[in-house]
Write a protein that holds these residues in place. Structure first.
Motif, PDB file in Angstrom:
ATOM      1  N   SER A 318       4.850  10.249   4.622  1.00 53.11           N
ATOM      2  CA  SER A 318       5.368  11.147   3.573  1.00 53.11           C
ATOM      3  C   SER A 318       6.442  10.468   2.733  1.00 53.11           C
ATOM      4  N   ILE A 319       7.100   9.459   3.295  1.00 51.72           N
ATOM      5  CA  ILE A 319       8.118   8.709   2.555  1.00 51.72           C
ATOM      6  C   ILE A 319       7.525   7.453   1.933  1.00 51.72           C
ATOM      7  N   THR A 320       6.777   6.689   2.716  1.00 50.94           N
ATOM      8  CA  THR A 320       6.249   5.411   2.215  1.00 50.94           C
ATOM      9  C   THR A 320       5.246   5.609   1.085  1.00 50.94           C
ATOM     10  N   ASP A 321       4.584   6.759   1.047  1.00 52.38           N
ATOM     11  CA  ASP A 321       3.638   7.002  -0.053  1.00 52.38           C
ATOM     12  C   ASP A 321       4.346   7.141  -1.390  1.00 52.38           C
ATOM     13  N   LEU A 322       5.633   7.467  -1.364  1.00 51.74           N
ATOM     14  CA  LEU A 322       6.389   7.603  -2.609  1.00 51.74           C
ATOM     15  C   LEU A 322       6.856   6.251  -3.158  1.00 51.74           C
ATOM     16  N   ILE A 323       6.770   5.213  -2.349  1.00 48.87           N
ATOM     17  CA  ILE A 323       7.254   3.889  -2.763  1.00 48.87           C
ATOM     18  C   ILE A 323       6.168   3.183  -3.560  1.00 48.87           C
ATOM     19  N   GLN A 324       6.511   2.746  -4.749  1.00 44.39           N
ATOM     20  CA  GLN A 324       5.568   2.045  -5.605  1.00 44.39           C
ATOM     21  C   GLN A 324       5.647   0.544  -5.332  1.00 44.39           C
TER      22      GLN A 324
END
Length: 351
Positions: A318-324
């Motif tokens: 849920s957090i790492t998916d927000l990292i581009q």
């Protein structure tokens, strides 16, 4: 060229040499002329005040530039007149001014900035601009009995792509400038336009940051779409960068004014900061305070080991998916390859 006033420095073989020409209506007193600068006192017209001007061609060799900065510091102290420092310094104040594929060493630019800062004191105002490739640093005395607010250049304005257009429009709108007074008024007009543009486009950084933090908390609490959260986070990161630039610029100004003067106030600040940061005791899991350094060290190591140990029960997607991702596979391979002899030689030449 139709200019009868002249002074110059002969070349050394096929290199070097400086020449300064001026109109016969301008009064010029040559104070010094070297291979790197021509220093004069000037009066544009009989009813205008005398001012100090130095025309510079900077030292081309990196290892000798410290001599140029030392000479400029000496020239700054040689006169109490308003001072214009004009020319090609063969150096940049900041990395964004250096338009080259080979990066400029930060130590070189820092030495140039330190030289400029040494020319500042409580009675001098400085403006720095690059017009048509010519670098102009204007210093003038300010001896007014009234305390007036000073319009300051904000670094984060450079995040706006339209900054160059604002400067050009404001400068060209004033028409031709016949004397140093016109240049001074032009610089003031450009700064005023920049502040108006900054207020209109950027607003108040502190209030905007508080608003975005509140909005982000609300979005996360309401389980909003990830895309909307990401957009808000990107905008907040930009505002955080602007806030960082504000504090950086503010601390730099304090250092320029007071940093080299070992005053009692700065000494007390340093002592207070050291006392505040000193850890005297730590409380363990049983609630017992430990004051022995070896016990405190063991507790600190244990705490951070536990803190940074991965918890297998947590789902991090849920957090790492927000990292581009910014580094591509090709970029990573290029960063990990062995250094070449040419790269090592280029790095040594930049020292």
């Amino acid at each position: 060229m139709g200019l009868r006033g002249f002074t110059g420095v002969d070349s050394e073989g096929f290199s070097g040499g400086l020449a300064l020409f001026w109109h016969e209506s301008i009064e010029v007193i040559v104070k010094d002329a070297t291979a790197r600068y021509i220093d004069v006192w000037m009066r544009i017209s009989p009813d205008e005040p005398m001012f100090h001007a130095t025309f510079v061609y900077g030292e081309p060799r990196t290892e000798n530039r410290h001599r140029m900065w030392s000479s400029l510091s000496t020239l700054c102290a040689s006169s109490s007149l308003p001072w214009a420092l004009i020319g090609d310094f063969n150096e940049a104040l900041w990395s964004y001014e250096h338009l080259s594929a080979v990066p400029r060493a930060e130590s070189q630019m820092a030495a140039f900035r330190d030289c400029v800062q040494r020319c500042l004191d409580s009675q001098v105002y400085l403006s720095h601009m690059i017009i048509g490739g010519l670098e102009i640093i204007m210093c003038r005395e300010v001896r007014t009995p009234q305390v007036r607010s000073c319009l300051r250049y904000e670094i984060f304005w450079e995040r706006d792509a339209a900054l160059k257009e604002v400067i050009e429009t404001s400068w060209k709108g004033l028409g031709p400038m016949q004397d140093i007074g016109g240049v001074t008024r032009g610089l003031a007009s450009v700064m005023s336009s920049l502040h108006q543009c900054g207020k209109r486009k950027f607003g108040n950084v502190t209030r905007e940051l508080a608003r975005l933090r509140e909005k982000l908390s609300s979005l996360q609490a309401s389980n909003a779409p990830r895309e909307e959260i990401r957009v808000t986070m990107d905008l907040m990161n930009e505002i955080l960068y602007r806030e960082e630039m504000l504090w950086l610029q503010s601390s730099r100004i304090d250092w320029m004014r007071e940093g080299d003067r070992n005053t009692k106030v700065f000494h007390q600040k340093a002592v207070w900061r050291a006392r505040r940061n000193k850890i005297l005791k730590l409380r363990d899991d049983m609630g017992v305070f430990k004051t022995v350094p070896s016990d405190m060290q063991r507790m600190s190591v244990s705490h951070f080991k536990f803190l940074y140990t991965r918890d297998p029960s947590l789902d991090h997607t849920s957090i790492t998916d927000l990292i581009q991702e910014k580094i591509t596979e090709d970029m990573n391979n290029d960063l990990c390859k062995e250094f070449t002899d040419k790269e090592i030689a280029d790095a040594e030449n930049q020292i």
